[in-house]
Design a protein around this motif. Structure first.
Motif, PDB file in Angstrom:
ATOM      1  N   ALA A  44       0.834  -1.209   0.000  1.00 52.43           N
ATOM      2  CA  ALA A  44       0.000   0.000   0.000  1.00 52.43           C
ATOM      3  C   ALA A  44       0.865   1.255   0.000  1.00 52.43           C
ATOM      4  O   ALA A  44       0.550   2.239  -0.684  1.00 52.43           O
ATOM      5  N   GLY A  45       1.966   1.238   0.731  1.00 53.20           N
ATOM      6  CA  GLY A  45       2.876   2.384   0.743  1.00 53.20           C
ATOM      7  C   GLY A  45       3.501   2.635  -0.623  1.00 53.20           C
ATOM      8  O   GLY A  45       3.585   3.779  -1.085  1.00 53.20           O
ATOM      9  N   LEU A  46       3.937   1.571  -1.284  1.00 51.42           N
ATOM     10  CA  LEU A  46       4.537   1.725  -2.609  1.00 51.42           C
ATOM     11  C   LEU A  46       3.508   2.175  -3.647  1.00 51.42           C
ATOM     12  O   LEU A  46       3.805   3.018  -4.499  1.00 51.42           O
ATOM     13  N   VAL A  47       2.295   1.634  -3.578  1.00 50.16           N
ATOM     14  CA  VAL A  47       1.240   2.051  -4.505  1.00 50.16           C
ATOM     15  C   VAL A  47       0.882   3.512  -4.243  1.00 50.16           C
ATOM     16  O   VAL A  47       0.684   4.298  -5.178  1.00 50.16           O
ATOM     17  N   GLY A  48       0.824   3.896  -2.964  1.00 47.36           N
ATOM     18  CA  GLY A  48       0.555   5.295  -2.624  1.00 47.36           C
ATOM     19  C   GLY A  48       1.640   6.226  -3.133  1.00 47.36           C
ATOM     20  O   GLY A  48       1.347   7.318  -3.640  1.00 47.36           O
ATOM     21  N   LEU A  49       2.894   5.804  -3.026  1.00 43.01           N
ATOM     22  CA  LEU A  49       4.002   6.606  -3.537  1.00 43.01           C
ATOM     23  C   LEU A  49       3.900   6.762  -5.052  1.00 43.01           C
ATOM     24  O   LEU A  49       4.104   7.861  -5.581  1.00 43.01           O
ATOM     25  N   CYS A  50       3.564   5.690  -5.747  1.00 43.96           N
ATOM     26  CA  CYS A  50       3.364   5.779  -7.204  1.00 43.96           C
ATOM     27  C   CYS A  50       2.226   6.740  -7.535  1.00 43.96           C
ATOM     28  O   CYS A  50       2.316   7.524  -8.486  1.00 43.96           O
ATOM     29  N   ALA A  51       1.159   6.691  -6.754  1.00 40.66           N
ATOM     30  CA  ALA A  51       0.019   7.584  -6.994  1.00 40.66           C
ATOM     31  C   ALA A  51       0.398   9.045  -6.750  1.00 40.66           C
ATOM     32  O   ALA A  51       0.019   9.933  -7.529  1.00 40.66           O
ATOM     33  N   ILE A  52       1.159   9.307  -5.704  1.00 36.90           N
ATOM     34  CA  ILE A  52       1.586  10.683  -5.414  1.00 36.90           C
ATOM     35  C   ILE A  52       2.470  11.219  -6.533  1.00 36.90           C
ATOM     36  O   ILE A  52       2.295  12.351  -6.998  1.00 36.90           O
ATOM     37  N   ILE A  53       3.406  10.405  -6.997  1.00 41.30           N
ATOM     38  CA  ILE A  53       4.269  10.837  -8.094  1.00 41.30           C
ATOM     39  C   ILE A  53       3.445  11.094  -9.349  1.00 41.30           C
ATOM     40  O   ILE A  53       3.652  12.086 -10.053  1.00 41.30           O
ATOM     41  N   ALA A  54       2.475  10.218  -9.638  1.00 38.43           N
ATOM     42  CA  ALA A  54       1.633  10.408 -10.821  1.00 38.43           C
ATOM     43  C   ALA A  54       0.829  11.700 -10.718  1.00 38.43           C
ATOM     44  O   ALA A  54       0.745  12.461 -11.682  1.00 38.43           O
ATOM     45  N   ILE A  55       0.262  11.975  -9.555  1.00 29.90           N
ATOM     46  CA  ILE A  55      -0.510  13.208  -9.370  1.00 29.90           C
ATOM     47  C   ILE A  55       0.389  14.434  -9.551  1.00 29.90           C
ATOM     48  O   ILE A  55       0.024  15.390 -10.230  1.00 29.90           O
ATOM     49  N   PHE A  56       1.566  14.402  -8.945  1.00 31.18           N
ATOM     50  CA  PHE A  56       2.496  15.527  -9.081  1.00 31.18           C
ATOM     51  C   PHE A  56       2.909  15.750 -10.530  1.00 31.18           C
ATOM     52  O   PHE A  56       3.128  16.880 -10.946  1.00 31.18           O
ATOM     53  N   CYS A  57       3.038  14.668 -11.291  1.00 30.02           N
ATOM     54  CA  CYS A  57       3.491  14.802 -12.677  1.00 30.02           C
ATOM     55  C   CYS A  57       2.484  15.533 -13.556  1.00 30.02           C
ATOM     56  O   CYS A  57       2.870  16.168 -14.529  1.00 30.02           O
ATOM     57  N   PHE A  58       1.214  15.445 -13.239  1.00 27.41           N
ATOM     58  CA  PHE A  58       0.197  16.050 -14.086  1.00 27.41           C
ATOM     59  C   PHE A  58      -0.067  17.525 -13.768  1.00 27.41           C
ATOM     60  O   PHE A  58      -0.844  18.171 -14.464  1.00 27.41           O
ATOM     61  N   PHE A  59       0.579  18.069 -12.744  1.00 28.60           N
ATOM     62  CA  PHE A  59       0.425  19.482 -12.392  1.00 28.60           C
ATOM     63  C   PHE A  59       1.780  20.168 -12.477  1.00 28.60           C
ATOM     64  O   PHE A  59       2.678  19.870 -11.687  1.00 28.60           O
ATOM     65  N   PRO A  60       1.975  21.104 -13.427  1.00 22.95           N
ATOM     66  CA  PRO A  60       3.293  21.709 -13.669  1.00 22.95           C
ATOM     67  C   PRO A  60       3.917  22.399 -12.455  1.00 22.95           C
ATOM     68  O   PRO A  60       5.133  22.419 -12.320  1.00 22.95           O
ATOM     69  N   GLN A  61       3.111  22.945 -11.563  1.00 23.78           N
ATOM     70  CA  GLN A  61       3.676  23.641 -10.409  1.00 23.78           C
ATOM     71  C   GLN A  61       4.406  22.677  -9.467  1.00 23.78           C
ATOM     72  O   GLN A  61       5.259  23.099  -8.696  1.00 23.78           O
ATOM     73  N   SER A  62       4.075  21.412  -9.531  1.00 30.56           N
ATOM     74  CA  SER A  62       4.670  20.454  -8.603  1.00 30.56           C
ATOM     75  C   SER A  62       5.841  19.672  -9.197  1.00 30.56           C
ATOM     76  O   SER A  62       6.385  18.801  -8.531  1.00 30.56           O
ATOM     77  N   HIS A  63       6.260  19.988 -10.408  1.00 34.19           N
ATOM     78  CA  HIS A  63       7.342  19.234 -11.038  1.00 34.19           C
ATOM     79  C   HIS A  63       8.642  19.238 -10.226  1.00 34.19           C
ATOM     80  O   HIS A  63       9.284  18.192 -10.120  1.00 34.19           O
ATOM     81  N   PRO A  64       9.062  20.356  -9.632  1.00 34.33           N
ATOM     82  CA  PRO A  64      10.273  20.286  -8.810  1.00 34.33           C
ATOM     83  C   PRO A  64      10.133  19.319  -7.632  1.00 34.33           C
ATOM     84  O   PRO A  64      11.090  18.639  -7.264  1.00 34.33           O
TER      85      PRO A  64
END
Length: 117
Positions: A44-64
């Protein structure tokens, strides 16, 4: 950095999370039955980490932040790899970890970007 790079990274993160979920049953069968909750929490932690990275990738302000998270994962993985290599006396690829993965991970953590532009 090109916007397409982040879209591809986000899609790959989603696919990695789905892959972890799909392969979870096959892996659970091969594990000893003494503590399955640890396996579930780790997955669940690894899937959550993948989800957080995916969400961040789709919003340009969060790329850094996305690249810093990836750099932190790379740093922790490199440190563990080096520890394991020295502990088990397997020194074949220590140079690659020290010359490529470690500096690259530290650079991503500090800069939060891949190019200087």
């Amino acid at each position: 950095m090109n916007r397409n790079f982040y879209i591809i990274l986000g899609i790959l993160s989603i696919l990695a999370g789905i892959s972890l979920i799909v392969q979870g049953r096959e892996i659970l069968v091969t594990r000893p039955p003494e503590n399955p909750s640890l396996f579930y929490w780790g997955t669940a932690g690894l899937v959550g980490l993948c989800a957080i990275i995916a969400i961040f990738c789709f919003f340009p302000q969060s790329h850094p932040f996305t690249l810093r998270i990836i750099g932190a994962i790379g740093l922790v993985s490199t440190i563990y790899y080096l520890y394991d290599s020295f502990h088990n006396h397997k020194f074949a690829q220590v140079g690659t970890a020290l010359l490529f993965w470690l500096p690259g991970s530290i650079y991503l953590i500090l800069k939060g970007k891949i190019t200087d532009s």
